[in-house]
Design an enzyme around this catalytic site. Structure first.
Site, PDB file in Angstrom:
ATOM      1  N   TYR A 151      -9.492  30.882  17.098  1.00  0.00           N
ATOM      2  CA  TYR A 151      -8.913  32.204  17.362  1.00  0.00           C
ATOM      3  C   TYR A 151      -9.032  33.090  16.123  1.00  0.00           C
ATOM      4  O   TYR A 151      -9.456  34.242  16.203  1.00  0.00           O
ATOM      5  CB  TYR A 151      -7.446  32.047  17.774  1.00  0.00           C
ATOM      6  CG  TYR A 151      -6.806  33.320  18.269  1.00  0.00           C
ATOM      7  CD1 TYR A 151      -6.912  33.682  19.610  1.00  0.00           C
ATOM      8  CD2 TYR A 151      -6.085  34.153  17.417  1.00  0.00           C
ATOM      9  CE1 TYR A 151      -6.325  34.849  20.083  1.00  0.00           C
ATOM     10  CE2 TYR A 151      -5.503  35.315  17.878  1.00  0.00           C
ATOM     11  CZ  TYR A 151      -5.622  35.666  19.215  1.00  0.00           C
ATOM     12  OH  TYR A 151      -5.049  36.821  19.668  1.00  0.00           O
ATOM     13  N   LYS A 165     -11.358  36.489  15.934  1.00  0.00           N
ATOM     14  CA  LYS A 165     -10.760  37.806  15.722  1.00  0.00           C
ATOM     15  C   LYS A 165     -11.266  38.448  14.426  1.00  0.00           C
ATOM     16  O   LYS A 165     -11.428  39.677  14.362  1.00  0.00           O
ATOM     17  CB  LYS A 165      -9.233  37.707  15.730  1.00  0.00           C
ATOM     18  CG  LYS A 165      -8.654  37.311  17.088  1.00  0.00           C
ATOM     19  CD  LYS A 165      -9.067  38.267  18.198  1.00  0.00           C
ATOM     20  CE  LYS A 165      -8.380  37.944  19.517  1.00  0.00           C
ATOM     21  NZ  LYS A 165      -8.751  38.894  20.599  1.00  0.00           N
ATOM     22  N   ILE A 214       3.035  40.032  20.770  1.00  0.00           N
ATOM     23  CA  ILE A 214       3.463  40.910  21.855  1.00  0.00           C
ATOM     24  C   ILE A 214       3.952  40.052  23.014  1.00  0.00           C
ATOM     25  O   ILE A 214       3.368  39.001  23.314  1.00  0.00           O
ATOM     26  CB  ILE A 214       2.281  41.794  22.334  1.00  0.00           C
ATOM     27  CG1 ILE A 214       1.590  42.476  21.136  1.00  0.00           C
ATOM     28  CG2 ILE A 214       2.766  42.821  23.348  1.00  0.00           C
ATOM     29  CD1 ILE A 214       2.481  43.379  20.311  1.00  0.00           C
TER      30      ILE A 214
END
Length: 250
Positions: free
Chosen positions: A156, A160, A189
């Site tokens: 990840y 990114k 989030i």
């Protein structure tokens, strides 16, 4: 408001979370929205939300990890609306949790396929069409882990970081062609991605790492994406803008 009046927009991973919030916000600002996801039911639900609010949208199935699906998505948008002005490449997955030296190879391949290759494939065909239009704006969804580590999530983090680099390269190459490209780096989030991967104790721990001591809302990221997609940010390209409640400030 009408920041995107008469624009044609695309959002991947729009069946839930940040992607859905972006699609709804795009429509609210006057855009016609192509909603994309690998889950037909979720994607169609987003389309219905937009239509119920008086907006215009349609669903296009696309697996973002496949180059041909990204091309088909752009072709479908152009067939329906004749152009593509705005794109938010949001689709992503979290992947397995493991130390780098123990990370499953198949997990690495899948995360890179969706989170990095998928963004490249999307941009590849979006840029081709936007050049024909005479301009456009692309927003790639990175993460705070485009700049800081996510221990136990090497794939990840690597993907990114790659999205941020790709975004800057596109901005440098297409600035004189009236095409802007920016990346957004959300902090943590409150979305299904978090709920599916973290227990309550982990969520509370993450909240405590942000200066604002809370999780972000998908709509808060969507508002930033709308700004970067609109002419209000006409001199902004190649930027990587973090929205994390102060997570990376310390």
């Amino acid at each position: 408001m009408s920041l995107l009046k008469d624009k044609v927009a695309f959002v991947s991973g729009a069946g839930s979370g940040i992607g859905r919030a972006v699609a709804v916000a795009y429509a609210r600002e006057g855009a016609k929205v192509a909603v994309s996801d690998i889950n037909n039911e979720h994607g169609e639900a987003t389309v219905q939300l937009i239509k119920d609010a008086g907006g215009e949208a349609f669903f296009v199935y696309a697996d973002s990890s496949k180059a041909e699906d990204n091309k088909k998505a752009v072709d479908a948008i152009v067939a329906k609306y004749g152009r593509l002005d705005v794109a938010c490449n949001n689709a992503g997955i979290g992947g397995p949790a493991a130390l780098t030296g123990e990370y499953p190879v198949e997990g690495w391949d899948k995360v890179i396929a969706v989170n990095l290759n998928g963004v490249f494939y999307a941009c590849r065909y979006q840029l081709e069409q936007m050049a024909k239009n005479g301009g456009g704006s692309i927003v790639n969804m990175a993460s705070i882990h485009g700049t800081v580590a996510a221990p136990m999530s090497a794939a990840y983090t690597a993907a990114k970081h790659g999205v941020v680099g790709l975004t800057k390269n596109i901005a440098a190459e297409y600035g004189q062609k009236n095409i802007r490209c920016n990346a957004v780096g959300p902090g943590y989030i409150h979305t299904p991605l978090l709920d599916d991967n973290l227990d309550e104790d982990s969520l509370n721990a993450i909240k405590g790492k942000a200066a604002m001591n809370r999780l972000g809302k998908p709509e808060e990221i969507a508002d930033l994406v709308v700004f970067l997609s609109s002419d209000k940010s006409s001199f902004t390209t190649g930027s990587y803008i973090i929205a994390d409640g102060g997570y990376t400030a310390v």
